[in-house]
Enzyme design. Structure first.
Site, PDB file in Angstrom:
ATOM      1  N   TRP A 108       0.797  -1.224   0.000  1.00  0.00           N
ATOM      2  CA  TRP A 108       0.000   0.000   0.000  1.00  0.00           C
ATOM      3  C   TRP A 108       0.830   1.275   0.000  1.00  0.00           C
ATOM      4  O   TRP A 108       0.302   2.345  -0.264  1.00  0.00           O
ATOM      5  CB  TRP A 108      -0.902   0.014   1.247  1.00  0.00           C
ATOM      6  CG  TRP A 108      -0.154  -0.334   2.506  1.00  0.00           C
ATOM      7  CD1 TRP A 108      -0.029  -1.571   3.061  1.00  0.00           C
ATOM      8  CD2 TRP A 108       0.595   0.549   3.354  1.00  0.00           C
ATOM      9  NE1 TRP A 108       0.744  -1.519   4.206  1.00  0.00           N
ATOM     10  CE2 TRP A 108       1.141  -0.226   4.409  1.00  0.00           C
ATOM     11  CE3 TRP A 108       0.851   1.920   3.335  1.00  0.00           C
ATOM     12  CZ2 TRP A 108       1.916   0.326   5.418  1.00  0.00           C
ATOM     13  CZ3 TRP A 108       1.638   2.472   4.333  1.00  0.00           C
ATOM     14  CH2 TRP A 108       2.157   1.681   5.357  1.00  0.00           C
ATOM     15  N   GLY A 111       6.825  -6.499   0.195  1.00  0.00           N
ATOM     16  CA  GLY A 111       6.131  -6.440   1.475  1.00  0.00           C
ATOM     17  C   GLY A 111       7.058  -6.778   2.623  1.00  0.00           C
ATOM     18  O   GLY A 111       8.273  -6.559   2.550  1.00  0.00           O
ATOM     19  N   SER A 112       6.504  -7.352   3.667  1.00  0.00           N
ATOM     20  CA  SER A 112       7.275  -7.630   4.874  1.00  0.00           C
ATOM     21  C   SER A 112       8.148  -8.866   4.692  1.00  0.00           C
ATOM     22  O   SER A 112       7.858  -9.749   3.869  1.00  0.00           O
ATOM     23  CB  SER A 112       6.330  -7.848   6.057  1.00  0.00           C
ATOM     24  OG  SER A 112       5.638  -9.082   5.923  1.00  0.00           O
ATOM     25  N   GLU A 138      11.075  -8.025  -2.640  1.00  0.00           N
ATOM     26  CA  GLU A 138      11.717  -6.892  -1.971  1.00  0.00           C
ATOM     27  C   GLU A 138      11.024  -6.731  -0.634  1.00  0.00           C
ATOM     28  O   GLU A 138       9.810  -6.492  -0.574  1.00  0.00           O
ATOM     29  CB  GLU A 138      11.611  -5.605  -2.787  1.00  0.00           C
ATOM     30  CG  GLU A 138      12.427  -4.475  -2.172  1.00  0.00           C
ATOM     31  CD  GLU A 138      11.836  -3.106  -2.403  1.00  0.00           C
ATOM     32  OE1 GLU A 138      11.495  -2.437  -1.410  1.00  0.00           O
ATOM     33  OE2 GLU A 138      11.721  -2.708  -3.575  1.00  0.00           O
ATOM     34  N   CYS A 150      10.342   1.344   2.331  1.00  0.00           N
ATOM     35  CA  CYS A 150      11.272   0.266   2.702  1.00  0.00           C
ATOM     36  C   CYS A 150      12.722   0.707   2.653  1.00  0.00           C
ATOM     37  O   CYS A 150      13.559   0.143   3.349  1.00  0.00           O
ATOM     38  CB  CYS A 150      11.068  -0.933   1.771  1.00  0.00           C
ATOM     39  SG  CYS A 150       9.513  -1.793   2.000  1.00  0.00           S
TER      40      CYS A 150
END
Length: 523
Positions: free
Chosen positions: A163, A238-239, A260, A294
């Site tokens: 997001w 994402g995580s 990533e 990130c």
């Protein structure tokens, strides 16, 4: 922290636009999800939700479309993407409004996404015909073996995007997949799906055939596994925890995956850094998109000789940042996007404060501006026992630390399970490069926080350690979506020698040939 007046109502996100953008979502559930505007907390749009069956159907449609698309030459496949580049720039005001409405980010940070979507697409549209063409490689026997490598599309690719950068990330992963000859089934985060849906709509307007980029929307618990189980390749952002699960599931099917993931990114500020340049750059590196990036900087290591001056000036600059909800370029920083991000930032700051950290600027939410605003926060005295020291905050929070020599700074920078991005600040660029080469991160910027490496599209971008698998950008970012095929033809003499040649003679001939090839650098 200033507050500028101005309209908080998104000027372009209306029911007609939402209906137009969602018409390609694969959804038969009859269910919808309400997304809210972070600036106001009010409902923004109702978006259809997909089922596992919708995902399976989307892949079936995508594979049908992909077969014809893969037969188009790369030189012809890039035509819609060249038009897309121009359309993104021409109609940027539409997407800037959407990005601000669904993420709450400042317009200047929304523009970074617009530029990236256009420039990254142009890079691959220009480079793909060269990178994808058949290439000749040295054959087994010079003159007698002619060997070529072809790059074939993998088929139907899953692109799962988060997001925080809802235009740049889905476009950045889907475009090279499509140019490589694949179809894409994409799952953007529901809260910020309108930006990805706008890009899909625009690319089809630019000439991309229908069903090559199909969106699905829904919760990972319902459609996450089907997106992996039906895919020929998975691109995820994402995580780290989610990335590990996706990689494990893809590996069980022997399907490729790139990811990533998270970062706890360090900046090293040397004693010879230009402080005016560094402070301005560090503000962007730490607080772009309210720190929901990130590759932003959360750990800043400053040489002892300049620590006091840098700390005072940096904290003062953070206190002077403009926060507002206007749909113009007046804000220096916008809102957080999700309540859970506000909770996480608050938790990290409050725990650090309780354990003895010093808050130099910020340190509190700002509901007077909007429900999810939090001040740009600078801390010192952050110890390893504090979550803000080791865990990714993903918000407007940065901790400053002293160091006395170069090796100490590098050791501190590398003392993390993450390895996504880093920066080095020094007037001596050669020194900066030497330091950068010792930092365990996939990208390292010198005198910039993240833009220099990210926007150098010819260079690969990705993480080391728990920060990811594979790379986006560069040749790797395109070729990850292809299968390499070697085709070789044999002429004049075979691998058993000429007719009638005995094995010993043939072995002696090959031995002599191997020595000659080494001597004359043929091999």
């Amino acid at each position: 922290m200033g507050i500028a007046t101005g309209s908080t109502e998104p000027p372009t996100v209306d029911s007609a636009m939402v209906e137009r953008l969602t018409r390609r979502v694969a959804s038969t559930s009859g269910r919808s999800s309400t997304i809210t505007a972070p600036f106001t907390g009010k409902p923004l749009a109702e978006l259809p939700q997909s089922t596992a069956g919708d995902v399976a159907d989307a892949f079936q449609r995508a594979r049908t479309a992909q077969r014809a698309w893969a037969a188009v030459s790369p030189r012809d496949r890039v035509a819609p993407f060249l038009r897309f580049h121009d359309l993104v720039l021409d109609r940027q005001h539409e997407i800037l409004d959407i990005l601000q409405a669904e993420t709450g980010k400042a317009r200047r940070h929304a523009f970074e996404e617009v530029y990236d979507a256009a420039a990254g697409t142009l890079y691959y549209a220009r480079q793909a015909p060269r990178l994808l063409r058949r290439r000749r490689v040295p054959g087994a026997m010079p003159g007698a073996t002619r060997a070529y490598v072809n790059q074939h599309a993998k088929g139907a690719v899953s692109v799962i995007s988060p997001w925080n950068y809802p235009l740049a990330l889905p476009v950045g992963d889907a475009v090279p997949a499509l140019i490589a000859g694949n179809a894409v089934v994409a799952k953007p985060d529901t809260q910020t799906a309108l930006s990805a849906l706008w890009a899909i709509d625009l690319l089809i307007e630019a000439g991309l055939p229908e069903d090559l980029w199909i969106p699905v929307l829904g919760e990972p618990a319902e459609i996450g596994d089907p997106l992996i189980d039906h895919a020929d390749y998975v691109a995820f952002t994402g995580s780290s925890a989610a990335g590990a699960k996706i990689a494990q599931r893809a590996a069980g099917r022997l399907v490729g995956c790139s990811a990533e993931l998270g970062g706890k990114n360090p900046a090293i500020i040397c004693e010879d850094a230009d402080l005016d340049w560094t402070i301005e750059g560090a503000l962007r590196a730490c607080f772009s998109n309210a720190g929901q990036l990130c590759i932003s900087m959360e750990r800043v290591y400053v040489h002892d000789a300049i620590f006091d001056e840098f700390t005072e000036r940096f904290a003062e600059a953070a206190r002077g940042m403009e926060l507002n909800t206007r749909y113009d370029f007046s804000a220096d920083m916008g809102s957080l996007t999700y309540p859970r991000q506000l909770d996480r930032v608050t938790e990290h700051v409050d725990q650090a404060r309780e354990k003895g950290a010093t808050i130099l600027s910020g340190g509190r939410p700002r509901p007077d501006i909007g429900p999810l605003f939090y001040e740009p926060t600078v801390m010192t005295g952050v110890e390893p026992t504090m979550t803000a020291c080791s865990e990714e905050t993903f918000g407007p929070l940065v901790s400053l630390y002293r160091f006395t020599d170069e090796s100490e700074a590098i050791d501190l920078a590398n003392a993390t399970d993450y390895g996504l991005n880093a920066s080095v600040w020094t007037r001596d660029t050669a020194r900066g490069r030497r330091i950068a080469e010792r930092v365990s991160a996939g990208t390292v910027n010198i005198n910039e926080g993240y833009g220099a490496t990210w926007a150098s599209y010819g260079g690969p971008m990705g993480g080391m350690k728990r920060s990811g698998l594979g790379r986006r950008h560069g040749a790797e970012g395109l070729l990850r979506y292809t299968e390499a095929q070697t085709v070789a033809s044999q002429h004049f003499v075979g691998f058993g020698g000429t007719p009638g040649m005995d094995g010993a003679t043939f072995a002696a001939l090959l031995t002599r040939g191997a020595r000659l090839m080494k001597r004359f650098h043929i091999r």
